[in-house]
Design a protein around this motif. Sequence first.
Motif, PDB file in Angstrom:
ATOM      1  N   LEU A  51      13.971   5.484  42.679  1.00  0.00           N
ATOM      2  CA  LEU A  51      14.259   3.939  42.187  1.00  0.00           C
ATOM      3  C   LEU A  51      12.840   3.333  42.523  1.00  0.00           C
ATOM      4  N   ARG A  52      12.252   3.670  43.593  1.00  0.00           N
ATOM      5  CA  ARG A  52      10.854   2.998  43.770  1.00  0.00           C
ATOM      6  C   ARG A  52       9.937   3.438  42.748  1.00  0.00           C
ATOM      7  N   SER A  53      10.010   4.528  42.110  1.00  0.00           N
ATOM      8  CA  SER A  53       9.035   4.991  40.852  1.00  0.00           C
ATOM      9  C   SER A  53       9.303   4.138  39.811  1.00  0.00           C
ATOM     10  N   ARG A  75       9.545  23.549  42.431  1.00  0.00           N
ATOM     11  CA  ARG A  75       8.407  24.375  43.043  1.00  0.00           C
ATOM     12  C   ARG A  75       8.260  23.963  44.541  1.00  0.00           C
ATOM     13  N   ASP A  76       8.266  22.427  44.699  1.00  0.00           N
ATOM     14  CA  ASP A  76       7.938  22.244  45.951  1.00  0.00           C
ATOM     15  C   ASP A  76       8.433  20.768  46.213  1.00  0.00           C
ATOM     16  N   PRO A  77       9.832  20.826  46.628  1.00  0.00           N
ATOM     17  CA  PRO A  77      10.556  19.308  46.833  1.00  0.00           C
ATOM     18  C   PRO A  77       9.912  18.605  48.092  1.00  0.00           C
ATOM     19  N   ALA A  78       9.388  19.311  48.944  1.00  0.00           N
ATOM     20  CA  ALA A  78       8.713  18.568  49.943  1.00  0.00           C
ATOM     21  C   ALA A  78       7.538  17.827  49.679  1.00  0.00           C
ATOM     22  N   LEU A  79       6.722  18.306  48.883  1.00  0.00           N
ATOM     23  CA  LEU A  79       5.507  17.624  48.281  1.00  0.00           C
ATOM     24  C   LEU A  79       5.974  16.506  47.336  1.00  0.00           C
ATOM     25  N   LEU A  80       7.083  16.677  46.588  1.00  0.00           N
ATOM     26  CA  LEU A  80       7.721  15.619  46.028  1.00  0.00           C
ATOM     27  C   LEU A  80       7.869  14.383  46.635  1.00  0.00           C
ATOM     28  N   ALA A  81       8.794  14.770  47.607  1.00  0.00           N
ATOM     29  CA  ALA A  81       9.253  13.764  48.763  1.00  0.00           C
ATOM     30  C   ALA A  81       8.229  12.978  49.301  1.00  0.00           C
ATOM     31  N   SER A  82       7.263  13.783  49.650  1.00  0.00           N
ATOM     32  CA  SER A  82       5.984  13.035  50.223  1.00  0.00           C
ATOM     33  C   SER A  82       5.336  12.071  49.023  1.00  0.00           C
ATOM     34  N   ARG A  83       5.128  12.631  47.960  1.00  0.00           N
ATOM     35  CA  ARG A  83       4.232  11.950  47.097  1.00  0.00           C
ATOM     36  C   ARG A  83       4.949  10.546  46.458  1.00  0.00           C
ATOM     37  N   PRO A  89       0.130  11.115  49.041  1.00  0.00           N
ATOM     38  CA  PRO A  89      -0.807  10.042  48.632  1.00  0.00           C
ATOM     39  C   PRO A  89      -1.381   9.380  49.614  1.00  0.00           C
ATOM     40  N   VAL A  90      -0.799   9.448  50.955  1.00  0.00           N
ATOM     41  CA  VAL A  90      -1.636   8.952  52.213  1.00  0.00           C
ATOM     42  C   VAL A  90      -2.286   9.765  52.762  1.00  0.00           C
TER      43      VAL A  90
END
Length: 229
Positions: free
Chosen positions: A12-14, A58-66, A139-140
Amino acid sequence: MAETKPTFQLYLRSFIWFALMAVALFSGAGDWRWPQGWAFIAIFVMASIVFSLWLARRDPALLASRLQVVQQGQSVWDKLFLIFFILVWFGWLVLMGFDAVRWHISSVPPAANALGAALMVAGFVATALVLRENSFAAPVVRIQEERGQRVIDTGPYAYVRHPMYASAIPYLVGIPLLLGSWRGLLFVPVFMTGISIRAVFEERLLARELSGYADYMRRVRWRIVPGVW
């Protein structure tokens, strides 16, 4: 432990982010029928969808982080940088809308519009190469201890220390060309100056707190553009 699966709230933020970009851009233009404006939004939305579907597998942890621009452990200076970046970003969109449509000051040929679209796509492809290589490309600026962050020195990281920032160059140049705003190009040095300053502060943190990063800095000389800086 950080969450490893993106949630509805994060998606939703996106959506809100893209909606705000559209509002800023078309408010400046004063015309919702602006084709180049919709092409710009379409490229961003399609890139976001492709990245999300790809990283979800491929990398859900990276997606959540980004999908999180504010995270626990993030430094105060980085939060201030992101606030500055977001304000300048939206101001840039408004200005380009005014310049290209409402004021009719810039006269950009269709070939330059097409080149701008191609540069945007090239920037997103370069970003994908970075994300494929580095699962810690959040992104941080922070050390991701909960995920066992380590130094990445393969792929594009073998040539520059900040390939994510390097990948921003083509689409930052491409955006004003696609939208038809020569004055929009004047903001590119502003963005790159801010990004370069952030890269220096980021390296200080990584060299101090991430094992092996100081050695990596000695092995890979260039920060963003090989042979330049």
